[in-house]
Scaffold this motif. Sequence first.
Motif, short mmCIF file in Angstrom:
data_model
loop_
_atom_site.label_atom_id
_atom_site.label_comp_id
_atom_site.label_asym_id
_atom_site.label_seq_id
_atom_site.Cartn_x
_atom_site.Cartn_y
_atom_site.Cartn_z
N GLN A 133 36.73 -1.16 26.31
CA GLN A 133 36.49 -2.29 27.13
C GLN A 133 35.97 -2.72 25.22
O GLN A 133 35.03 -2.05 24.56
CB GLN A 133 34.74 -1.19 27.04
N LEU A 134 36.49 -3.02 25.12
CA LEU A 134 36.42 -4.09 23.13
C LEU A 134 35.98 -5.57 23.09
O LEU A 134 34.75 -5.53 22.19
CB LEU A 134 37.79 -4.86 22.58
N ALA A 135 35.65 -6.35 23.62
CA ALA A 135 34.68 -7.95 23.90
C ALA A 135 34.88 -7.88 25.26
O ALA A 135 35.24 -7.73 26.57
CB ALA A 135 35.27 -8.80 22.69
N THR A 136 34.03 -9.41 25.97
CA THR A 136 34.08 -9.91 26.61
C THR A 136 34.35 -11.01 26.81
O THR A 136 33.82 -12.05 25.94
CB THR A 136 32.84 -9.66 27.55
N CYS A 137 35.18 -11.88 27.45
CA CYS A 137 34.96 -13.46 26.94
C CYS A 137 33.86 -13.72 28.30
O CYS A 137 33.74 -13.51 29.39
CB CYS A 137 36.40 -13.90 28.22
N ARG B 92 30.70 -18.79 10.01
CA ARG B 92 30.63 -18.23 11.67
C ARG B 92 29.94 -18.84 12.25
O ARG B 92 28.67 -18.51 13.68
CB ARG B 92 29.94 -16.79 10.74
N GLU B 93 28.75 -19.68 11.41
CA GLU B 93 27.75 -20.32 12.17
C GLU B 93 28.45 -21.87 13.14
O GLU B 93 27.44 -21.86 14.11
CB GLU B 93 26.51 -21.17 11.08
N TYR C 159 36.44 -13.91 18.82
CA TYR C 159 35.12 -14.58 18.18
C TYR C 159 35.70 -15.53 19.17
O TYR C 159 34.90 -16.09 20.03
CB TYR C 159 36.38 -14.50 17.28
N LYS C 160 36.25 -16.55 19.44
CA LYS C 160 36.24 -17.71 19.86
C LYS C 160 36.16 -17.35 21.30
O LYS C 160 35.07 -18.29 22.23
CB LYS C 160 37.79 -19.10 20.46
N HIS D 39 32.98 -10.73 16.31
CA HIS D 39 34.09 -10.35 15.17
C HIS D 39 34.72 -9.31 15.19
O HIS D 39 34.60 -7.97 13.99
CB HIS D 39 33.15 -10.90 13.71
N LEU D 40 35.66 -8.76 14.89
CA LEU D 40 36.27 -7.54 15.43
C LEU D 40 37.99 -7.85 15.33
O LEU D 40 38.86 -8.86 15.20
CB LEU D 40 36.14 -7.04 16.57
#
Length: 487
Positions: free
Chosen positions: A218-222, A87-88, A167-168, A174-175
């Motif tokens: 709306q799950l995440a944003t690039c 994660r870090e 994630y990237k 983190h989903l």
Amino acid sequence: MADCILVLDAGTTSTRAMMFAADGTMEAVAQQALTQHYPRPGWVEHDAAEIWDKTLACAREVTGDDVGRIGAIGITNQRETVVAWDRETGEPLARAIVWQDRRTAGFCADMKQYGHEPEVQRRTGLLLDPYFSGTKMRWMLDHDEGVRSAAQTGTLAFGTVESWLAYKLSGGAHLSDASNASRTLLLPLDGAQFDEDLCELFGVPRAALPEVVDTHGQLATCDAQWLGAAVPICGLAGDQQSATIGQGCLGFGETKATYGTGAFVLTNMGQEIPRSEHRLLGTVLYQQDGVRTYAIEGSCFVAGSLIQYLRDQLGLIGSAAETEDLARSIEDSGEVVIVPALAGLGAPHWNPDARGVISGLSFASGRAQIARAALEAMAHQTHDLASAFAADGAPWCRLHIDGGMSANDWMAQDLADILDLEVERPDFVETTALGAAILAAVGSGMQDSLERAAQAMRGGGKTFNPQMTGDVREARLARYARALTAA
């Protein structure tokens, strides 16, 4: 004007980016092959950093200077493959273990011996098999010092491939969507999140797992650094669920089969949790606003990869397309039968120790007979699944097919003949990517429902009707049954 959808399709042998217009027209595509690592017999690995680098390169190639036209991103992926990262640092801790990998067969056998399978199946819809993600996570923890150390310090992140890419792209979200999460052995079909008791049973730290989210919304944003603009991620789904949506199988009982690296059949079972008595799988098809639609599934581990094996390992063909001409060049396979258990047998047999068999060889057998037998193996495996689905109360009235192998007209007709069923193939066979586009279109508000999006974005197709006589069909199936016993 944002009028397009970017789909990232991270498959087993390659990764792609595709740009779809709101009406389902594919405007651009870029594709790069992924390196397959086989460190030992039965082991299959990917480099997660390579998946990310090549997926990003493909995305940049298709968007170019048109990123302003991208209103949403949809991601679909090879399922069950496990990535472990820090994660870090955001970097992988080990090679990803691919869904085909069989290294945890002994662990699964031990758990069956201790009587865990009935309860695991009741809760998750899955069987104890190396195919699924949870045992791969456990193996990493037991055998990789970097993964184990990250777990001890609390920096370990586990995820399937869509989770890794999200994630990237997002810079740290983190989903995992419910369709992919339902393939891990760690998510109850009636549970909103990964389950502590299941995590304890498999020895996987709950803290290392992602948040389970809807398949669309709306799950995440690039992050803007990757494509030049911030773009919402609005669709996530495992490849087989995505293909089911891309085929428009949105009503109860509608069935699709995808013939790619493996062969995967899903039947929409509505909002009732499926319970199989014939070793099929219950899985999440999609989830919207926390409400799940389920499917019953049968998976064969080897389909297109058998043709690849004939080409790359045996040198019998120069290209996959040759198999159709070879099959048509002879009246029959000369009693040659192939059971393609090169990675064990999947549903409904679930035998990880089975191995491939070519039976019926004689001096009259040549590459045409073997190529035809390889294509016939697709119909034989599918017939096994059809029998199991019918016994579980989910008979097929029609089969929608897609995937790279479905472009082979001879194979499509052979499916109709052996199944004695109408088979439909869309003109645009890349329904996995189309399904991700449909999810992202609804998740972003470009379309107002999956049904209307599928109606607007899917095109026409071709129908294959059965032509084989019953005695020929029965003789074929009897030869296959004898060869299956040998496997």
